[in-house]
Scaffold this active site. Structure first.
Site, PDB file in Angstrom:
ATOM      1  N   SER A 130       0.708  -1.309   0.029  1.00 14.38           N
ATOM      2  CA  SER A 130      -0.084   0.068   0.015  1.00 14.38           C
ATOM      3  C   SER A 130       0.815   1.132   0.100  1.00 14.38           C
ATOM      4  O   SER A 130       1.963   1.485   0.524  1.00 14.38           O
ATOM      5  CB  SER A 130      -1.160   0.035   1.465  1.00 14.38           C
ATOM      6  N   TYR A 154      -2.336  -0.778  10.605  1.00 14.10           N
ATOM      7  CA  TYR A 154      -2.765  -1.281   9.439  1.00 14.10           C
ATOM      8  C   TYR A 154      -1.636  -1.246   8.410  1.00 14.10           C
ATOM      9  O   TYR A 154      -1.005  -2.170   7.890  1.00 14.10           O
ATOM     10  CB  TYR A 154      -3.899  -0.881   8.758  1.00 14.10           C
ATOM     11  N   LYS A 158       1.650  -3.586   6.767  1.00 16.50           N
ATOM     12  CA  LYS A 158       2.058  -3.796   5.116  1.00 16.50           C
ATOM     13  C   LYS A 158       3.279  -3.670   5.072  1.00 16.50           C
ATOM     14  O   LYS A 158       4.175  -4.498   4.310  1.00 16.50           O
ATOM     15  CB  LYS A 158       1.436  -2.741   4.242  1.00 16.50           C
TER      16      LYS A 158
HETATM   17  N1  LIG Z   1      -8.583  -0.893  -0.949  1.00 16.40           N
HETATM   18  C1  LIG Z   1      -7.736  -0.250  -0.824  1.00 16.40           C
HETATM   19  O1  LIG Z   1      -7.856   1.037  -0.852  1.00 16.40           O
HETATM   20  C2  LIG Z   1      -6.174  -0.823  -0.815  1.00 16.40           C
HETATM   21  C3  LIG Z   1      -5.297  -0.002  -0.972  1.00 16.40           C
HETATM   22  C4  LIG Z   1      -3.774  -0.375  -0.787  1.00 16.40           C
HETATM   23  C5  LIG Z   1      -3.716  -1.740  -0.588  1.00 16.40           C
HETATM   24  N2  LIG Z   1      -4.623  -2.655  -0.657  1.00 16.40           N
HETATM   25  C6  LIG Z   1      -4.361  -3.943  -0.361  1.00 16.40           C
HETATM   26  O2  LIG Z   1      -5.044  -4.735  -1.277  1.00 16.40           O
HETATM   27  C7  LIG Z   1      -5.577  -6.003  -0.842  1.00 16.40           C
HETATM   28  C8  LIG Z   1      -6.902  -6.433  -1.230  1.00 16.40           C
HETATM   29  O3  LIG Z   1      -7.811  -5.349  -0.641  1.00 16.40           O
HETATM   30  P1  LIG Z   1      -9.327  -5.318  -1.033  1.00 16.40           P
HETATM   31  O4  LIG Z   1      -9.578  -3.641  -1.076  1.00 16.40           O
HETATM   32  O5  LIG Z   1      -9.541  -6.059  -2.249  1.00 16.40           O
HETATM   33  O6  LIG Z   1     -10.093  -5.526   0.556  1.00 16.40           O
HETATM   34  P2  LIG Z   1     -10.987  -6.641   0.686  1.00 16.40           P
HETATM   35  O7  LIG Z   1     -11.510  -6.858   1.905  1.00 16.40           O
HETATM   36  O8  LIG Z   1     -12.112  -6.530  -0.499  1.00 16.40           O
HETATM   37  O9  LIG Z   1     -10.249  -8.067   0.306  1.00 16.40           O
HETATM   38  C9  LIG Z   1      -9.357  -8.775   1.125  1.00 16.40           C
HETATM   39  C10 LIG Z   1     -10.052 -10.328   0.941  1.00 16.40           C
HETATM   40  O10 LIG Z   1      -9.004 -10.827   1.712  1.00 16.40           O
HETATM   41  C11 LIG Z   1      -9.763 -12.132   2.326  1.00 16.40           C
HETATM   42  N3  LIG Z   1      -8.908 -12.374   3.602  1.00 16.40           N
HETATM   43  C12 LIG Z   1      -8.686 -11.733   4.623  1.00 16.40           C
HETATM   44  N4  LIG Z   1      -8.303 -12.354   5.377  1.00 16.40           N
HETATM   45  C13 LIG Z   1      -7.839 -13.735   4.913  1.00 16.40           C
HETATM   46  C14 LIG Z   1      -7.343 -14.882   5.137  1.00 16.40           C
HETATM   47  N5  LIG Z   1      -6.578 -14.873   6.621  1.00 16.40           N
HETATM   48  N6  LIG Z   1      -7.406 -16.029   4.784  1.00 16.40           N
HETATM   49  C15 LIG Z   1      -8.051 -15.950   3.433  1.00 16.40           C
HETATM   50  N7  LIG Z   1      -8.800 -14.829   2.915  1.00 16.40           N
HETATM   51  C16 LIG Z   1      -8.443 -13.725   3.722  1.00 16.40           C
HETATM   52  C17 LIG Z   1     -11.178 -11.329   2.616  1.00 16.40           C
HETATM   53  O11 LIG Z   1     -12.089 -12.311   2.937  1.00 16.40           O
HETATM   54  C18 LIG Z   1     -11.268 -10.587   1.192  1.00 16.40           C
HETATM   55  O12 LIG Z   1     -11.841 -11.450   0.226  1.00 16.40           O
HETATM   56  C19 LIG Z   1      -5.134  -6.015   0.558  1.00 16.40           C
HETATM   57  O13 LIG Z   1      -4.015  -6.765   1.149  1.00 16.40           O
HETATM   58  C20 LIG Z   1      -5.034  -4.579   1.031  1.00 16.40           C
HETATM   59  O14 LIG Z   1      -4.150  -4.528   2.114  1.00 16.40           O
HETATM   60  C21 LIG Z   1      -5.787  -2.233  -0.411  1.00 16.40           C
END
Ligand SMILES: NC(=O)c1ccc[n+]([C@@H]2O[C@H](COP(=O)([O-])OP(=O)(O)OC[C@H]3O[C@@H](n4cnc5c(N)ncnc54)[C@H](O)[C@@H]3O)[C@@H](O)[C@H]2O)c1
Length: 343
Positions: A130, A154, A158
């Site tokens: 992130s 959080y 990362k």
């Molecule tokens: N959305 C944002 O703004 C953003 C920005 C930067 C980075 N990210 C990163 O991108 C990734 C995806 O984010 P997102 O927005 O799609 O979030 P999201 O919550 O929609 O997706 C995360 C997914 O991971 C699954 N999950 C969580 N813990 C788990 C585990 N222990 N085992 C199996 N599945 C698990 C959840 O059920 C979910 O489907 C994350 O790692 C997040 O840190 C997101």
């Protein structure tokens, strides 16, 4: 497309494991893979993801820390060459309230997961990192070598994972690519998936909510050192984010060294007021806005320089914020039909 077994030097992948592939970003990556002829295998515990987003796809319901399950996935799909690790908890205020839970979910489980991957001979890991790990500089733009200074538990999970994976990659036969996402907006342009949350807390989500509820949008923070005083972000269309992963799968073999980090953004900063103007150009009816104070934990924000993504992945974003807003509005209108019942 040439078949690519594990350890094979082919630059193309035919099968990829996506942990967190039933979430917002992971499911969009899975769609982009399918469209590119790559088979995604999804592992997701559905803690925040949605079963509907995995429908019709190879799907294993379970936790990334579950060793026997990961072993079974690799036994049933020995041609998985690369793993994309999107599985995490992502709500900043929750991480402040429950740091133990967040370090366990994001760090401890990631360590377990990579141990399972090593045992199964996986040599390529793409990690969802992130932009929240950066300290923004005076000109508000950051590159991969900008100072890292995460401001929440959080964001620190990362940064810790990136460092942990790099240490492991230096010593074990696995290479890691950390992709540092800026601010994803929009939905799959084919409307297969989008944000699963009914009330997303980012600025665009709040604008859509303001429109749906007929209330003013609050510009939280108007004294930041930006051109108009509102916070700045680099809003990247989630489909562009997804196609960057497809590019990364193709280019992984050309990356040098055990660990690489690449920023994924548009290269343009957009302030909240500019986002609001764009929203009101796209939305069927404009929304009103009101200035408000900063929320605790908010930062001025940043945007990325995208030279490295262009150079190493041969990728650059195709969509602008107008299309991101349009697709987010389209998705908000059909979300209730795609996701039959809210978890
Ligand atoms: N959305 C944002 O703004 C953003 C920005 C930067 C980075 N990210 C990163 O991108 C990734 C995806 O984010 P997102 O927005 O799609 O979030 P999201 O919550 O929609 O997706 C995360 C997914 O991971 C699954 N999950 C969580 N813990 C788990 C585990 N222990 N085992 C199996 N599945 C698990 C959840 O059920 C979910 O489907 C994350 O790692 C997040 O840190 C997101």
């Amino acid at each position: 497309m040439a078949p690519a077994g594990r350890g094979c030097t082919s630059v193309e992948a035919v099968k990829v494991l996506i942990a967190g592939g039933a979430g917002y970003i992971g499911s969009t990556i899975a769609s982009a893979c399918l469209d590119a002829g790559i088979t995604p295998v999804i592992l997701d515990s559905l803690v925040t993801g949605r079963r509907e987003f995995a429908a019709g796809r190879e799907f294993y319901a379970g936790d990334i820390a579950d060793g026997p399950l990961v072993d079974r996935i690799f036994a049933e799909h020995p041609d998985i060459e690369t793993v994309i690790h999107c599985a995490a908890l992502i709500v900043v205020p929750d991480s402040v309230a429950d740091p133990v839970g967040y370090y366990r979910a994001n760090v401890t489980k990631s360590l377990d997961f990579v141990t399972h991957l090593l045992r199964n001979g996986c040599t390529r890991l793409i990690f969802s990192s992130s932009a929240a790990i950066y300290r923004s500089g005076d000109d508000l733009s950051v590159a991969e070598d900008s100072p890292v200074d995460p401001q929440s538990p959080y964001a620190r999970t990362k940064a810790v994972c990136e460092t942990m994976f790099a240490d492991i990659a230096a010593a074990r036969p696995i290479r890691v690519l950390s992709l540092r996402y800026f601010n994803p907006i929009g939905a799959d342009p084919k409307m297969r998936t989008g944000l699963q949350l009914p009330r997303p807390t980012h600025a665009l989500g709040k604008m859509i909510q303001a429109q749906q509820e007929g209330v003013p949008f609050l510009i939280t923070g108007t004294d930041y050192p930006t051109t108009d005083g509102s916070g700045i972000r680099d809003y990247i269309h989630v489909w562009d984010l997804a196609t960057a992963h497809v590019a990364a799968l193709a280019k992984f073999g050309t990356l040098s060294g055990p660990a690489t980090a690449i920023n994924l953004g548009t290269g343009h900063g957009t302030t909240v007021r500019e986002l609001l103007e764009a929203f009101n150009r796209v939305a069927p009816r404009p929304i009103q806005a009101r200035d408000a104070g900063r929320r605790p934990g908010d930062t001025v924000g940043a945007y990325t320089r995208i030279d490295r993504a262009r150079r190493l992945l041969g990728w650059q974003p195709q969509y602008d914020i107008t299309e991101g807003i349009r697709h987010a509005l389209q998705w908000a209108a059909i979300r209730g039909e795609v996701l039959s019942e809210d978890a």
